[in-house]
Design a protein around this motif. Sequence first.
Motif, mmCIF file in Angstrom:
data_model
loop_
_atom_site.group_PDB
_atom_site.id
_atom_site.type_symbol
_atom_site.label_atom_id
_atom_site.label_comp_id
_atom_site.label_asym_id
_atom_site.label_seq_id
_atom_site.Cartn_x
_atom_site.Cartn_y
_atom_site.Cartn_z
ATOM 1 N N SER A 1 4.789 -32.300 6.973
ATOM 2 C CA SER A 1 5.425 -33.541 7.394
ATOM 3 C C SER A 1 4.652 -34.218 8.518
ATOM 4 C CB SER A 1 6.868 -33.277 7.832
ATOM 5 O OG SER A 1 6.913 -32.320 8.865
ATOM 6 N N LEU A 2 3.660 -33.533 9.095
ATOM 7 C CA LEU A 2 2.823 -34.150 10.119
ATOM 8 C C LEU A 2 1.871 -35.166 9.491
ATOM 9 C CD1 LEU A 2 1.747 -31.133 12.367
ATOM 10 C CD2 LEU A 2 3.308 -32.977 12.995
ATOM 11 N N THR A 3 1.599 -36.221 10.222
ATOM 12 C CA THR A 3 0.594 -37.199 9.828
ATOM 13 C C THR A 3 -0.445 -37.304 10.947
ATOM 14 O OG1 THR A 3 1.876 -39.021 10.791
ATOM 15 C CG2 THR A 3 2.260 -38.501 8.457
ATOM 16 N N ASN A 4 -1.520 -38.055 10.688
ATOM 17 C CA ASN A 4 -2.579 -38.270 11.685
ATOM 18 C C ASN A 4 -3.059 -36.940 12.271
ATOM 19 O OD1 ASN A 4 -2.308 -41.132 11.432
ATOM 20 N ND2 ASN A 4 -0.543 -41.061 12.814
ATOM 21 N N LEU A 5 -3.391 -35.987 11.406
ATOM 22 C CA LEU A 5 -3.813 -34.661 11.850
ATOM 23 C C LEU A 5 -5.122 -34.757 12.629
ATOM 24 C CD1 LEU A 5 -3.109 -32.622 8.584
ATOM 25 C CD2 LEU A 5 -1.559 -33.143 10.469
ATOM 26 N N SER A 6 -5.188 -33.995 13.733
ATOM 27 C CA SER A 6 -6.386 -34.075 14.574
ATOM 28 C C SER A 6 -7.012 -32.732 14.902
ATOM 29 C CB SER A 6 -6.052 -34.803 15.885
ATOM 30 O OG SER A 6 -5.067 -34.092 16.622
ATOM 31 N N ALA A 7 -6.261 -31.626 14.834
ATOM 32 C CA ALA A 7 -6.818 -30.329 15.229
ATOM 33 C C ALA A 7 -6.042 -29.213 14.559
ATOM 34 C CB ALA A 7 -6.777 -30.165 16.748
ATOM 35 N N VAL A 8 -6.699 -28.047 14.386
ATOM 36 C CA VAL A 8 -6.074 -26.902 13.730
ATOM 37 C C VAL A 8 -6.710 -25.621 14.246
ATOM 38 C CG1 VAL A 8 -7.696 -26.965 11.768
ATOM 39 C CG2 VAL A 8 -5.433 -25.896 11.490
ATOM 40 N N ASP A 9 -5.934 -24.538 14.306
ATOM 41 C CA ASP A 9 -6.452 -23.204 14.568
ATOM 42 C C ASP A 9 -5.476 -22.189 13.983
ATOM 43 O OD1 ASP A 9 -8.215 -21.277 15.381
ATOM 44 O OD2 ASP A 9 -8.091 -21.733 17.518
ATOM 45 N N TRP A 10 -5.868 -20.912 13.968
ATOM 46 C CA TRP A 10 -5.040 -19.840 13.422
ATOM 47 C C TRP A 10 -4.295 -19.172 14.567
ATOM 48 C CZ3 TRP A 10 -5.085 -18.362 8.120
ATOM 49 C CH2 TRP A 10 -5.997 -19.076 7.328
ATOM 50 N N SER A 11 -2.955 -19.149 14.487
ATOM 51 C CA SER A 11 -2.148 -18.464 15.492
ATOM 52 C C SER A 11 -1.714 -17.077 15.038
ATOM 53 C CB SER A 11 -0.904 -19.295 15.829
ATOM 54 O OG SER A 11 -0.113 -19.497 14.680
ATOM 55 N N GLY A 12 -2.020 -16.716 13.810
ATOM 56 C CA GLY A 12 -1.689 -15.411 13.253
ATOM 57 C C GLY A 12 -2.414 -15.249 11.940
ATOM 58 N N GLU A 13 -2.202 -14.109 11.294
ATOM 59 C CA GLU A 13 -2.948 -13.883 10.063
ATOM 60 C C GLU A 13 -2.529 -14.830 8.947
ATOM 61 O OE1 GLU A 13 -2.379 -9.879 8.863
ATOM 62 O OE2 GLU A 13 -0.224 -10.033 8.679
ATOM 63 N N ASN A 14 -1.290 -15.324 8.961
ATOM 64 C CA ASN A 14 -0.841 -16.267 7.941
ATOM 65 C C ASN A 14 -0.165 -17.494 8.531
ATOM 66 O OD1 ASN A 14 -1.660 -15.315 5.372
ATOM 67 N ND2 ASN A 14 -0.147 -13.681 5.470
ATOM 68 N N THR A 15 -0.520 -17.846 9.768
ATOM 69 C CA THR A 15 0.049 -19.032 10.390
ATOM 70 C C THR A 15 -1.033 -19.850 11.076
ATOM 71 O OG1 THR A 15 0.605 -17.713 12.338
ATOM 72 C CG2 THR A 15 2.374 -18.141 10.766
ATOM 73 N N LEU A 16 -0.821 -21.171 11.055
ATOM 74 C CA LEU A 16 -1.728 -22.113 11.689
ATOM 75 C C LEU A 16 -0.962 -22.876 12.765
ATOM 76 C CD1 LEU A 16 -3.124 -23.705 8.396
ATOM 77 C CD2 LEU A 16 -4.202 -21.860 9.700
ATOM 78 N N VAL A 17 -1.679 -23.315 13.792
ATOM 79 C CA VAL A 17 -1.148 -24.338 14.682
ATOM 80 C C VAL A 17 -1.909 -25.610 14.369
ATOM 81 C CG1 VAL A 17 -0.193 -22.961 16.553
ATOM 82 C CG2 VAL A 17 -2.643 -23.413 16.503
ATOM 83 N N VAL A 18 -1.154 -26.698 14.214
ATOM 84 C CA VAL A 18 -1.735 -27.961 13.755
ATOM 85 C C VAL A 18 -1.232 -29.076 14.661
ATOM 86 C CG1 VAL A 18 -2.010 -29.536 11.801
ATOM 87 C CG2 VAL A 18 -1.721 -27.080 11.389
ATOM 88 N N ALA A 19 -2.142 -29.939 15.078
ATOM 89 C CA ALA A 19 -1.789 -31.097 15.888
ATOM 90 C C ALA A 19 -1.801 -32.340 15.020
ATOM 91 C CB ALA A 19 -2.772 -31.254 17.050
ATOM 92 N N GLY A 20 -0.782 -33.158 15.180
ATOM 93 C CA GLY A 20 -0.673 -34.397 14.424
ATOM 94 C C GLY A 20 0.440 -35.239 14.996
ATOM 95 N N SER A 21 1.102 -35.980 14.132
ATOM 96 C CA SER A 21 2.180 -36.856 14.567
ATOM 97 C C SER A 21 3.422 -36.604 13.744
ATOM 98 C CB SER A 21 1.764 -38.324 14.443
ATOM 99 O OG SER A 21 2.833 -39.176 14.810
#
Length: 594
Positions: free
Chosen positions: A486-506
């Motif tokens: 549901s996020l838009t305007n994605l700008s950054a991503v990284d892995w916070s766990g083996e099957n989870t991501l942290v994602v920056a957007g709007s």
Amino acid sequence: MAQALGGLLAALLLGTAGCGIPENTEVSVEGSGPAAEAGATSGGRVEPPTRTASDSPEEFVLNFLSAAAGEPDGAYGRVRQFVDTADRPRLQEKQGSAVALTVVRLIGPPRIVTSPDQSRVTLRVQQVGQLRADGVLEPPEATAPSYEFGLRPTVQESGVETDWYVVDPPAVLLLSVEALARFYTPRPVYFWSSDRSRLVPDQRYLPLAVPKDRQVSEVVRWLTGGPSDWLRKGVSPLPDRTELINNATRTDDRWEVNLNMSGADRSQLDQLGTQLAWSLPELNGQLELKINNQSRLTIDDVAQRRQAYPAYSVDDAPRRFCVYEGAVHSLEYPGEPKGPVPVAATANTNVVSAGFSRYERGILAALVVTSQNGRQHLSVGVGADPVTAFTRSQGFGAMGRPVWLRSASSSAPAGLVVADRKLYRFDAQAKLSQVALGTAGDVTAVAASPDGHRLAMIVGGALYVLAVNHGTGVLDTGSPRRLYTSLTNLSAVDWSGENTLVVAGSAGQPAIYEISVDGARETALQDTGAAVAHLSAYPANPAAQLSGKVMYEANGVAYRGVPFEQIHRDQVQDVTPPPAGVRAGNPTAPFFLY
């Protein structure tokens, strides 16, 4: 009742906000699944609600979006109970592996227009995926942005509506992401990487309706069936025609798994034992592996096997760094280790961002540095702490944060970096080679999983994951799988766990979300107030079940924790305070070493 249901639906749609979460938890680790607080239960089994369990049309619609949940062979029968008899033939029943549920994310609450004879329901949705009978959430096949159907009430002689039936039902079996979280538990199974050096998790979903005594057999069948399609390039499946013979059996704390698996030698069986130990985290006793009824391997302590062969390992506490006034500096926090920057001062100048990683010979260091002409270069050094010898790449207009691939051989370390909106692989000599991707668009961010055999990327403004097969001097990628969020305007991503991501957007305003590797689960962590330019995570430790941690930069200011707090200059180590009357600069580009 309607007011309570409205509040429940709002909570389901909006997710959980980061405010109020204790700081020391930062990002929460994937758990063992939701608590069985609703639905029919029997002997630990959790079933979705029945048709008559609703007190209002709104609740009925939410229950209808849960009806398909549970064991696949009963999905059509459960949904049919909600559908008017005359319309049940619209549901063309499938059996076995052909059963697939259409997983959707509601965009706003259901719109219900009431009338005396028949109400009409409109669902605005985002297609998330197809949940297969083997627990894999595949990319969506349906493309419909909305679904519409009718509700026919059953009415007592007094004129009171008691329950409802669906008329003109959708031709697919719908399952909301809330129902997926409520009636399934995420269960990764593990495959050996393509070079058989590391375990790589493959996300699956186990219905809570499956009896506990059969859950082990279900997981073993997932392993014998092979990995998810998007992961195949980076992992090694079990030998062809490997099958479970009957169900796994238990006697006290001892489990027995009997397979039809031809040609397996001692080394292969030992690796299979490790796969089973990690894929079956509930087992803590003895595990006997039989091949065609012949005992071939016994693991005396499954929990000890997991500890001896970790899927990946991170320290209990992170090392934090940032860029301050053009150089990398350590960040100091109570209870966390500290020490000097593992890079010689002569190389630590004109730095924009950086990525460090440990390996058996010392430190891998990659610095994005700016030259006098304003071009950005990748400066790479490998060696004992502190790294002294660096090689510089050609120049680019702009480069992103470099990341190291933990899957690369220690004799040929390698990493990835985005440069001028293309993805490049780099080696220890700062030689860059463009990575061919199976999707078009500008690349704006890349992150490597803790095991190093999976990537998360933002390409063309969309979020993707893909598997990689790391050969000498070559990075062979599989087909990217898009994740729908549901996020838009994605700008950054990284892995916070083996099957989870942290994602920056709007999400209406700039925000950071935690998102599962298949896109099904979203958790709001923090509103950021400005677009995130830099994001770094320290992944959760799968062995100790410790929480992951996150830092980010937005609008030239760096932050840490959930809820996030600003990183100040006095937390930056080995810097000289500015003269009186001179305003100190802000730390930027925070990152972790592990």
